[in-house]
Design an enzyme around this catalytic site. Sequence first.
Site, short mmCIF file in Angstrom:
data_model
loop_
_atom_site.label_atom_id
_atom_site.label_comp_id
_atom_site.label_asym_id
_atom_site.label_seq_id
_atom_site.Cartn_x
_atom_site.Cartn_y
_atom_site.Cartn_z
N TYR A 83 62.36 15.69 -18.00
CA TYR A 83 63.01 16.30 -19.16
C TYR A 83 64.01 15.32 -19.76
O TYR A 83 64.75 14.66 -19.03
CB TYR A 83 63.82 17.53 -18.74
CG TYR A 83 63.04 18.68 -18.17
CD1 TYR A 83 62.77 19.80 -18.94
CD2 TYR A 83 62.61 18.66 -16.85
CE1 TYR A 83 62.09 20.89 -18.40
CE2 TYR A 83 61.91 19.74 -16.30
CZ TYR A 83 61.66 20.84 -17.09
OH TYR A 83 60.99 21.91 -16.55
N HIS A 89 61.41 21.95 -23.39
CA HIS A 89 60.30 21.73 -22.46
C HIS A 89 60.35 20.31 -21.93
O HIS A 89 60.84 19.40 -22.61
CB HIS A 89 58.95 21.94 -23.16
CG HIS A 89 58.59 23.36 -23.37
ND1 HIS A 89 58.05 24.14 -22.39
CD2 HIS A 89 58.70 24.17 -24.46
CE1 HIS A 89 57.84 25.35 -22.85
NE2 HIS A 89 58.24 25.40 -24.12
N LYS A 120 53.03 18.57 -23.15
CA LYS A 120 53.61 17.41 -22.47
C LYS A 120 52.68 16.22 -22.66
O LYS A 120 51.54 16.38 -23.07
CB LYS A 120 53.75 17.70 -20.97
CG LYS A 120 54.69 18.85 -20.64
CD LYS A 120 54.54 19.28 -19.21
CE LYS A 120 55.32 20.50 -18.85
NZ LYS A 120 55.69 21.43 -19.88
#
Length: 141
Positions: A83, A89, A120
């Site tokens: 992160y 997210h 991601k």
Amino acid sequence: MKSILYKNGIFLDKDKIIYFYEGLYLLENKKIEVYNDQGKKLDINYFLKDEKIGLYYHFYKLFRDKNYIVSTGLKFGGVFRIYENINEHSKWIGIPIKDKEKIDTYDFLSKNRVAHSTRKNILYCIKKDKDIFLEVKWRKL
């Protein structure tokens, strides 16, 4: 300094589990002392003699030292979730690999599909003389 029990591959702090690589980080930075269930004190070298743990910890430490938040990435098919900001997210699924390690095509595709579906990117972390990072972004054609 806080005493932590290491048993069956897990760092235990009373009734909670400390993420393995965070436990190593705290141990190396002298925030905790670690003992096995026979009461023997363990140091960081006890864990780092395992090549895979050493590789993974190298990158965990690198990201933590640069103020990224790093947690487990197992449910996403990686080693870490990384992160930039805890209120967002995670940006990457981190996968440390050795120099010249082969990546299976189907494994590569499946990890990228999971990463894409969870917003991601895959970040391959390659340990060489100088660390190399390969960010993979899934694109829809």
